[in-house]
Write a protein that holds these residues in place. Sequence first.
Motif, PDB file in Angstrom:
ATOM      1  N   ALA A 243      27.524  30.834  47.197  1.00 54.15           N
ATOM      2  CA  ALA A 243      27.148  31.263  45.851  1.00 54.15           C
ATOM      3  C   ALA A 243      26.792  30.066  44.981  1.00 54.15           C
ATOM      4  N   LYS A 244      27.524  28.955  45.142  1.00 52.67           N
ATOM      5  CA  LYS A 244      27.209  27.742  44.378  1.00 52.67           C
ATOM      6  C   LYS A 244      25.825  27.206  44.743  1.00 52.67           C
ATOM      7  N   TYR A 245      25.528  27.211  46.031  1.00 49.15           N
ATOM      8  CA  TYR A 245      24.217  26.741  46.475  1.00 49.15           C
ATOM      9  C   TYR A 245      23.101  27.613  45.902  1.00 49.15           C
ATOM     10  N   TYR A 246      23.291  28.931  45.938  1.00 49.71           N
ATOM     11  CA  TYR A 246      22.274  29.856  45.445  1.00 49.71           C
ATOM     12  C   TYR A 246      22.069  29.682  43.944  1.00 49.71           C
ATOM     13  N   ILE A 247      23.165  29.542  43.212  1.00 42.44           N
ATOM     14  CA  ILE A 247      23.069  29.369  41.755  1.00 42.44           C
ATOM     15  C   ILE A 247      22.379  28.054  41.420  1.00 42.44           C
ATOM     16  N   THR A 248      22.747  26.974  42.129  1.00 44.21           N
ATOM     17  CA  THR A 248      22.122  25.672  41.893  1.00 44.21           C
ATOM     18  C   THR A 248      20.626  25.720  42.189  1.00 44.21           C
ATOM     19  N   ALA A 249      20.265  26.360  43.312  1.00 46.45           N
ATOM     20  CA  ALA A 249      18.848  26.469  43.663  1.00 46.45           C
ATOM     21  C   ALA A 249      18.087  27.287  42.628  1.00 46.45           C
ATOM     22  N   ALA A 250      18.700  28.377  42.140  1.00 43.97           N
ATOM     23  CA  ALA A 250      18.046  29.213  41.123  1.00 43.97           C
ATOM     24  C   ALA A 250      17.835  28.447  39.827  1.00 43.97           C
ATOM     25  N   ILE A 251      18.816  27.613  39.440  1.00 41.61           N
ATOM     26  CA  ILE A 251      18.686  26.820  38.212  1.00 41.61           C
ATOM     27  C   ILE A 251      17.570  25.794  38.355  1.00 41.61           C
ATOM     28  N   ILE A 252      17.502  25.146  39.517  1.00 40.46           N
ATOM     29  CA  ILE A 252      16.446  24.152  39.751  1.00 40.46           C
ATOM     30  C   ILE A 252      15.071  24.799  39.686  1.00 40.46           C
ATOM     31  N   VAL A 253      14.911  25.958  40.331  1.00 37.51           N
ATOM     32  CA  VAL A 253      13.630  26.672  40.310  1.00 37.51           C
ATOM     33  C   VAL A 253      13.263  27.084  38.890  1.00 37.51           C
ATOM     34  N   LEU A 254      14.260  27.555  38.125  1.00 33.27           N
ATOM     35  CA  LEU A 254      14.010  27.981  36.744  1.00 33.27           C
ATOM     36  C   LEU A 254      13.563  26.798  35.882  1.00 33.27           C
ATOM     37  N   ILE A 255      14.228  25.641  36.037  1.00 34.69           N
ATOM     38  CA  ILE A 255      13.849  24.453  35.270  1.00 34.69           C
ATOM     39  C   ILE A 255      12.437  24.008  35.635  1.00 34.69           C
TER      40      ILE A 255
END
Length: 269
Positions: free
Chosen positions: A16-28
Amino acid sequence: MNKKLEAVLLTQPKRAKYYITAAIIVLIALIWSSSAVNQMTLTDKGWRIGWNILEGIVTPDKDLLFGGGDSGVAYLILQTIAIAFLGTLVGAIIAVPLSFISATNIVPKPVVVVTRFVIMAIRTVPSLVYGLMFIRVTGPGPFAGVMTLAVVSIGMISKLFIETIEDLDSGILESLDAAGSTFFQKIRYGVLPQLSSDFISILAYRFDMNLREATILGLVGAGGIGAPMIFAMSGYEWHKVGAILIGLFVLIFVIEYLSDKLRQHLLHG
């Protein structure tokens, strides 16, 4: 069973941490990229031009679409096919030896470093830049298009060939080494029998791409159907543009169908 379930539950928070981090990077990255793009605006003139293009496709210039001679769509399509075919063939002839001397399981690493640097340098330059360069050297026309596609094809074909060669069954090559085979004997008896179908599939894919590239190169005067299309667009002759686009659609559809059939035949026999 309980231990397996417990292990799965323990790994879920980490995922879940990996998915959230990846989603934040994509959003930025999305927000940053959007800030660099100006807001699209459509004027009344733009809407009229768009409508005229659609009208030109629906009601194409029949004399151009079905006409003969060197100004008809049929002749321009044949010229585009010839440019793409010759460009792919010349590029493949140069790419094959480059690929073999760039594979780590065939030649020593120092040789691989040098040849891969050459391939990377070739792939760095866009096709339109090559087209403009060859037009200055050879003059505008189909020959400039052939040379441009040949050089552009070298980079991509070499890269895909290298990956295919390095995925070979190493046991066969080791057996040939143990038998004292030369470099060319390893290629003849250990490499080519395994790679022939993959090579043909890659060349068919590159030819498909070169057809589209040949159309684009025509816009800068490197032959093919692109030059008449840009002239028609510059003169707002949308019925001629529609005829050329219909011809391109038919060409790409037929080539795509034949390429798929060829790949299916190579994969399944």
